[in-house]
Scaffold this motif. Sequence first.
Motif, PDB file in Angstrom:
ATOM      1  N   SER A 170     -18.714  -4.050  28.054  1.00  0.00           N
ATOM      2  CA  SER A 170     -19.660  -4.680  27.125  1.00  0.00           C
ATOM      3  C   SER A 170     -20.858  -3.779  26.874  1.00  0.00           C
ATOM      4  N   ARG A 171     -21.332  -3.121  27.920  1.00  0.00           N
ATOM      5  CA  ARG A 171     -22.489  -2.223  27.735  1.00  0.00           C
ATOM      6  C   ARG A 171     -22.102  -1.062  26.824  1.00  0.00           C
ATOM      7  N   GLY A 173     -30.980  -8.905  20.310  1.00  0.00           N
ATOM      8  CA  GLY A 173     -31.023  -8.868  21.772  1.00  0.00           C
ATOM      9  C   GLY A 173     -30.101  -9.895  22.426  1.00  0.00           C
ATOM     10  N   LEU A 186     -21.989  -2.356  23.190  1.00  0.00           N
ATOM     11  CA  LEU A 186     -23.321  -2.574  22.620  1.00  0.00           C
ATOM     12  C   LEU A 186     -24.003  -1.261  22.224  1.00  0.00           C
ATOM     13  N   THR A 234     -26.595  -9.053  24.199  1.00  0.00           N
ATOM     14  CA  THR A 234     -26.487  -8.482  25.548  1.00  0.00           C
ATOM     15  C   THR A 234     -25.795  -9.455  26.494  1.00  0.00           C
ATOM     16  N   ASN A 235     -26.104 -10.737  26.353  1.00  0.00           N
ATOM     17  CA  ASN A 235     -25.444 -11.751  27.186  1.00  0.00           C
ATOM     18  C   ASN A 235     -24.204 -12.329  26.507  1.00  0.00           C
TER      19      ASN A 235
END
Length: 217
Positions: free
Chosen positions: A173-174, A102, A177, A105-106
């Motif tokens: 980035s999304r 997780g 991922l 994500t950042n």
Amino acid sequence: MSHITLIRHGQANSQAKDEISYDKLSPLGHEQAAWLGDHLRQSETHHTRLYTGTLRRHIETAEGMNTGLEPIRDARLNELEYFTLATMMEQQHGIPFPTEQGGFTNHLPLVFETWKSDKLENPPESYANFEGRIKSVLSEISDGDGPALVVTSGGLISMVMAQAMGLGIPAMSRIALAIMHTSMHRLFPIGGHWSPVLFNAVPHLDTPARRVAQTHI
Ligand SMILES: O=C(O)[C@@H](CO)OP(=O)(O)O
């Protein structure tokens, strides 16, 4: 312009913490590649060309797909060096490598933003170079004859999609991922521009028994 299907390699060594040890398919990665090859043969999709990066995970995936096409290896299709950039983020900006899934994500958009704005000293390559080499190799592939398969990596595919759609770092980035191992992403030329007509497709993993093989890491 011919249409291009970008494929992320099969699962690599997900336990690794550096570029070299990451760069080989896991047993599942080999299976994913073989299943994708079976799917392409069974669905009789027509491709006349196969391109790969020069990384071992790209080459092993292309071999495992067993397409019968002679692969053309091009280092411009290689992935950005995420482990190297992440190590520099830690050393130069005190941002630690994520300890759980997780955390990316950042971490991912932060790494991309810092790299893009040239705030990493001595990166393995500049963000501008990464962008430029991808544009140049895709333009050459699209000038060739017939539909092409291109085995590459998730960060590169997210950049191609971002270029095609005019997206910034957060959206890119999304996309990065979300991209699964051995997923297919197809770009079709419409009006002189690339339009995505397929994204993150894994029909070869879309059965009850293989759903566990829909992996990201
Ligand atoms: O490590 C990853 O998940 C990405 C980012 O470098 O690369 P690849 O698609 O080659 O696995």
